[in-house]
Design an enzyme around this catalytic site. Structure first.
Site, PDB file in Angstrom:
ATOM      1  N   LYS A   1       0.875  -1.180   0.000  1.00  0.00           N
ATOM      2  CA  LYS A   1       0.000   0.000   0.000  1.00  0.00           C
ATOM      3  C   LYS A   1       0.908   1.224   0.000  1.00  0.00           C
ATOM      4  CE  LYS A   1      -4.224   1.846   2.102  1.00  0.00           C
ATOM      5  NZ  LYS A   1      -3.992   3.280   2.031  1.00  0.00           N
TER       6      LYS A   1
ATOM      7  N   PHE B   1      -2.092  -0.482 -10.394  1.00  0.00           N
ATOM      8  CA  PHE B   1      -2.634  -1.692  -9.776  1.00  0.00           C
ATOM      9  C   PHE B   1      -3.941  -2.151 -10.419  1.00  0.00           C
ATOM     10  CE2 PHE B   1      -3.482   1.946  -6.899  1.00  0.00           C
ATOM     11  CZ  PHE B   1      -4.867   2.002  -7.010  1.00  0.00           C
TER      12      PHE B   1
ATOM     13  N   LYS C   1      -7.596  -3.224   3.241  1.00  0.00           N
ATOM     14  CA  LYS C   1      -6.307  -2.615   3.592  1.00  0.00           C
ATOM     15  C   LYS C   1      -5.907  -3.049   4.979  1.00  0.00           C
ATOM     16  CE  LYS C   1      -8.572   1.737   4.704  1.00  0.00           C
ATOM     17  NZ  LYS C   1      -8.558   3.181   4.614  1.00  0.00           N
TER      18      LYS C   1
ATOM     19  N   GLU D   1      -1.222   4.481  -8.012  1.00  0.00           N
ATOM     20  CA  GLU D   1      -0.823   5.365  -6.916  1.00  0.00           C
ATOM     21  C   GLU D   1       0.499   6.010  -7.327  1.00  0.00           C
ATOM     22  OE1 GLU D   1      -2.784   5.758  -4.246  1.00  0.00           O
ATOM     23  OE2 GLU D   1      -1.505   6.532  -2.637  1.00  0.00           O
TER      24      GLU D   1
ATOM     25  N   ARG E   1      -3.488   9.011  -5.417  1.00  0.00           N
ATOM     26  CA  ARG E   1      -4.157   8.122  -6.359  1.00  0.00           C
ATOM     27  C   ARG E   1      -4.420   8.836  -7.678  1.00  0.00           C
ATOM     28  NH1 ARG E   1      -8.885   3.928  -4.801  1.00  0.00           N
ATOM     29  NH2 ARG E   1      -8.975   2.822  -6.781  1.00  0.00           N
TER      30      ARG E   1
ATOM     31  N   ARG F   1      -8.220  11.216  -6.833  1.00  0.00           N
ATOM     32  CA  ARG F   1      -9.166  10.337  -6.138  1.00  0.00           C
ATOM     33  C   ARG F   1     -10.560  10.942  -6.107  1.00  0.00           C
ATOM     34  NH1 ARG F   1     -11.769   9.333  -1.794  1.00  0.00           N
ATOM     35  NH2 ARG F   1     -11.498   7.509  -0.452  1.00  0.00           N
TER      36      ARG F   1
ATOM     37  N   ARG G   1     -16.940   0.479  -1.541  1.00  0.00           N
ATOM     38  CA  ARG G   1     -15.956   0.125  -0.520  1.00  0.00           C
ATOM     39  C   ARG G   1     -16.414  -1.215   0.023  1.00  0.00           C
ATOM     40  NH1 ARG G   1     -12.264   3.114   2.410  1.00  0.00           N
ATOM     41  NH2 ARG G   1     -13.171   5.152   1.990  1.00  0.00           N
TER      42      ARG G   1
HETATM   43  P1  ATP Z   1      -6.424   6.159   2.943  1.00  0.00           P
HETATM   44  O1  ATP Z   1      -6.453   7.459   3.663  1.00  0.00           O
HETATM   45  O2  ATP Z   1      -6.110   4.997   3.808  1.00  0.00           O
HETATM   46  O3  ATP Z   1      -5.677   6.173   1.666  1.00  0.00           O
HETATM   47  P2  ATP Z   1      -8.679   6.255   1.327  1.00  0.00           P
HETATM   48  O4  ATP Z   1     -10.057   6.531   1.781  1.00  0.00           O
HETATM   49  O5  ATP Z   1      -7.963   7.269   0.503  1.00  0.00           O
HETATM   50  O6  ATP Z   1      -7.888   5.943   2.626  1.00  0.00           O
HETATM   51  P3  ATP Z   1      -8.818   3.478   1.113  1.00  0.00           P
HETATM   52  O7  ATP Z   1      -9.937   2.793   0.448  1.00  0.00           O
HETATM   53  O8  ATP Z   1      -8.879   3.524   2.557  1.00  0.00           O
HETATM   54  O9  ATP Z   1      -8.681   4.930   0.517  1.00  0.00           O
HETATM   55  O10 ATP Z   1      -7.464   2.806   0.726  1.00  0.00           O
HETATM   56  C1  ATP Z   1      -7.195   2.613  -0.588  1.00  0.00           C
HETATM   57  C2  ATP Z   1      -6.213   3.666  -1.036  1.00  0.00           C
HETATM   58  O11 ATP Z   1      -4.894   3.164  -0.927  1.00  0.00           O
HETATM   59  C3  ATP Z   1      -6.417   3.917  -2.493  1.00  0.00           C
HETATM   60  O12 ATP Z   1      -7.310   4.993  -2.670  1.00  0.00           O
HETATM   61  C4  ATP Z   1      -5.037   4.239  -3.017  1.00  0.00           C
HETATM   62  O13 ATP Z   1      -4.869   5.638  -3.005  1.00  0.00           O
HETATM   63  C5  ATP Z   1      -4.103   3.651  -1.991  1.00  0.00           C
HETATM   64  N1  ATP Z   1      -3.287   2.527  -2.492  1.00  0.00           N
HETATM   65  C6  ATP Z   1      -1.956   2.409  -2.346  1.00  0.00           C
HETATM   66  N2  ATP Z   1      -1.500   1.265  -2.863  1.00  0.00           N
HETATM   67  C7  ATP Z   1      -2.561   0.606  -3.377  1.00  0.00           C
HETATM   68  C8  ATP Z   1      -2.729  -0.654  -4.045  1.00  0.00           C
HETATM   69  N3  ATP Z   1      -1.707  -1.466  -4.292  1.00  0.00           N
HETATM   70  N4  ATP Z   1      -3.984  -0.995  -4.418  1.00  0.00           N
HETATM   71  C9  ATP Z   1      -5.039  -0.187  -4.179  1.00  0.00           C
HETATM   72  N5  ATP Z   1      -4.935   1.011  -3.550  1.00  0.00           N
HETATM   73  C10 ATP Z   1      -3.716   1.415  -3.142  1.00  0.00           C
END
Ligand code: ATP
Length: 588
Positions: free
Chosen positions: A246, A335, A416, A295, A251, A266, A410
């Site tokens: 991660k 990804f 995660k 990412e 994003r 995002r 989601r």
């Molecule tokens: P966070 O603040 O934890 O990033 P979030 O709400 O932006 O939370 P989450 O659904 O919690 O998003 O976590 C997924 C996020 O992790 C994705 O939006 C992406 O930006 C990031 N990410 C990093 N590496 C990866 C990966 N290998 N696959 C998918 N998402 C990834």
């Protein structure tokens, strides 16, 4: 529909704060509209001319609006500015000074078209031309319509109409109830364009909406990840899964259609200009058209180290982009692939989509396929997690190998996993600032003492309070905050906010900050998760970690449902002490 008829609905919407009434009035507005009016109306009620992902701006700030009104009404600028200060709203000032026009109101479609033409003017001399056309438009409108035109132009509609409210209103208008919401929401997740959906529903009905598909140039709403507390829980839930690092970056959804490139954040903002090196890399891929999910993360070519999120985002200021793309070039770990050469890939299993990623990236350089470890072993997953954390990454994302890409969802297709201590929160929460309390002592200097923060109740399209926050910001951080809240202050509780607490000053829900807290506790004073037979939830010892407004809209903040899940999860045991993004991110 004439523009004055349209603004009569806006007046009614403005006088209402109950969600059901908002939906009802909006549905009436839609019922009075023809198919060709649906898109312009849908954009205008949200203070826009086009969908969010299209960077269309009218380009007239308050100062220029005052100048245009002065020209239109033959009044001194100072008089208009003074009325605006006195009434606390430029729209109301214009309403007070505007005379009744001599001709009947132009149509809503015409006003939208004229605004779009003003938005298109750019380059030398464009400001004068914008002013002239805008003044002519003001002259054609009655006082109430002029008020709303000014608010649309200034981006200050404040009607409390979020995207879910629009979807509910469309369903109510078409079907008489909310039964079409899933259909409409599906199309929204695939296209991110409410105006397109509204127009299609009126022109081609439910069938038409159902056939709106993934298209290059229109971002999909991103698939998101659920949380689980431990590697054991992940393997129990997913069985054999694909595990990826991660990355703590930014994003990006990369779209290419022949020579045309679009890069979206995002929250679906068009960021193509900000990432020239990624755009160039996308242009050289051996495909005609493609949509990739990735990412992006900045790295230092000297030390070959990845830089934390805040530094990755340092390039937001325009003049810094060139410099940044040289000093800290981006690498994007790809990804997912959602589209290739005319084919929608979202229904395919993840394992196949990731194969496509490697096929379209034969020479990984700037765009690199995210590595994948397939396992059903708790030990292997734990090792991956610890290994990635020791490399300075946030943790891992485990993915179901047979899952489709579910835009906007989601769910447990992606999970995660970050490191945590048992009984403690292992993730940060993104809250929306809803108000503030005036500072005492040293904080007087910054004008803000403590903040009232909330999360998003997606079911009701409302913001509910979860915490008062007073710590985490440096002096520079408080000053930055002071800058950011300017123009968002309000004496009245904004329509989409549900609260029992009363801050000194309310804020329009707009600023998203990431906070770290020790725990989620029950609270009778906060409205997050509160029902008739359950108290609300609150954060214990919250501190601000970073500003997230760059990549999250208020509706992208943590939701009530997530907080309830985190509250339940916090009792579950997990491995090791806390680290990850929270430890890496620095607030100025
Ligand atoms: P966070 O603040 O934890 O990033 P979030 O709400 O932006 O939370 P989450 O659904 O919690 O998003 O976590 C997924 C996020 O992790 C994705 O939006 C992406 O930006 C990031 N990410 C990093 N590496 C990866 C990966 N290998 N696959 C998918 N998402 C990834």
């Amino acid at each position: 529909m004439r523009f004055d008829e349209f603004t009569a609905y806006l007046e009614r919407l403005e006088a209402t704060s109950g969600r059901n009434q908002l939906v009802q009035i909006l549905a009436e507005l839609y019922l009075a509209a023809s198919a060709s009016e649906m898109a312009p109306i849908t954009y205008l009620i949200q203070g826009r001319l086009a969908p969010f992902f299209e960077p269309v701006e009218i380009g007239l700030g308050d100062r220029l609006i005052v100048a245009a009104a002065a020209t239109a009404y033959g009044r001194p600028r100072e008089e208009i500015a003074a009325a605006s200060r006195h009434l606390g709203d430029l729209g109301s000032a214009v309403r007070a000074l505007a005379p009744q026009p001599r001709h009947p109101s132009p149509s809503v479609v015409e006003v939208h078209r004229r605004l779009a033409e003003i938005a298109e003017l750019s380059g030398a001399g464009s400001q004068a031309a914008k002013l002239e056309r805008y003044a002519a438009l003001l002259q054609a409108l009655d006082p109430i319509s002029a008020k709303h035109l000014v608010r649309i132009t200034a981006g200050r509609m404040r009607l409390g109409i979020g995207d879910p409210t629009v979807l509910d209103a469309l369903s109510l208008a078409r079907a008489g109830d909310r039964s079409l919401r899933p259909l409409l929401e599906g199309a929204y997740n695939r296209t991110s364009d409410l105006g397109l959906i509204a127009a299609t529903l009126w022109a081609n009905g439910e069938r038409g909406v159902d056939t709106l598909t993934v298209t290059v140039g229109r971002p999909l709403r991103p698939q998101l990840a659920e949380r689980l507390p431990s590697p054991e829980a992940v393997i129990r839930k997913l069985g054999r899964a694909g595990v990826q690092p991660k990355y703590d970056g930014f994003r990006v959804q990369i779209h290419r259609d022949r020579d045309r490139i679009g890069i979206f954040s995002r929250n679906l903002e068009n960021m193509t200009e900000m990432f020239p090196e990624l755009a160039a890399a996308a242009r050289s891929l051996p495909v005609e058209s493609v949509i990739l999910d990735a990412e992006a993360i900045a790295y230092d070519p000297e030390s070959e180290e990845y830089l934390p999120f805040q530094q990755t985002m340092g390039r937001r200021r325009k003049q810094g982009i060139e410099e940044f793309s040289r000093a800290a070039p981006l690498r994007a770990f790809v990804f997912d692939a959602m589209y290739r050469d005319g084919t929608d890939l979202t229904p395919l299993p993840y394992a196949r989509r990731l194969e496509v990623v490697t096929e379209v990236l034969p020479t990984p350089d700037r765009l690199v396929p995210a590595p994948l470890t397939v396992t059903d072993s708790v030990d292997v997953l734990t090792r991956e997690l610890l290994d990635n954390i020791s490399r300075g990454l946030e943790g891992v994302v485990a993915k179901r190998l047979d899952s489709p890409y579910q835009a906007g969802a989601r769910n447990f297709n992606w999970v995660k996993l970050k490191r945590n201590t048992s009984g403690r929160l292992n993730d940060t929460i993104d809250v929306v600032l809803l108000g503030y309390y005036r500072g005492r002592g040293r904080r007087v200097e910054f004008g803000v003492g403590a903040l009232l923060a909330g999360v998003y109740d997606a079911d009701r399209d409302q913001f509910v309070t979860i915490s008062k926050i007073g710590t985490g910001l440096s002096d520079a951080g408080w000053r930055e905050l002071h800058e950011r809240i300017r123009g968002l202050e309000s004496e009245r509780r904004p329509p989409r906010v549900r609260a029992m607490m009363e801050p000194d000053v309310w804020l329009e829900p707009q600023i998203v900050v990431e906070v770290l807290a020790d725990e989620i506790t029950l609270s009778p004073r906060h409205t997050a998760g509160m029902t008739a037979d359950r108290p609300g939830l609150a954060l214990r010892f919250p501190r601000i970690v970073s500003f997230r407004s760059a990549d999250k809209r208020p509706e992208d903040a943590t939701t009530v449902r997530e907080v309830l899940e985190m509250f339940a999860l916090q009792r579950a045991p997990g491995p090791g002490p806390q680290t990850g993004r929270s430890a890496q991110r620095q607030v100025r």
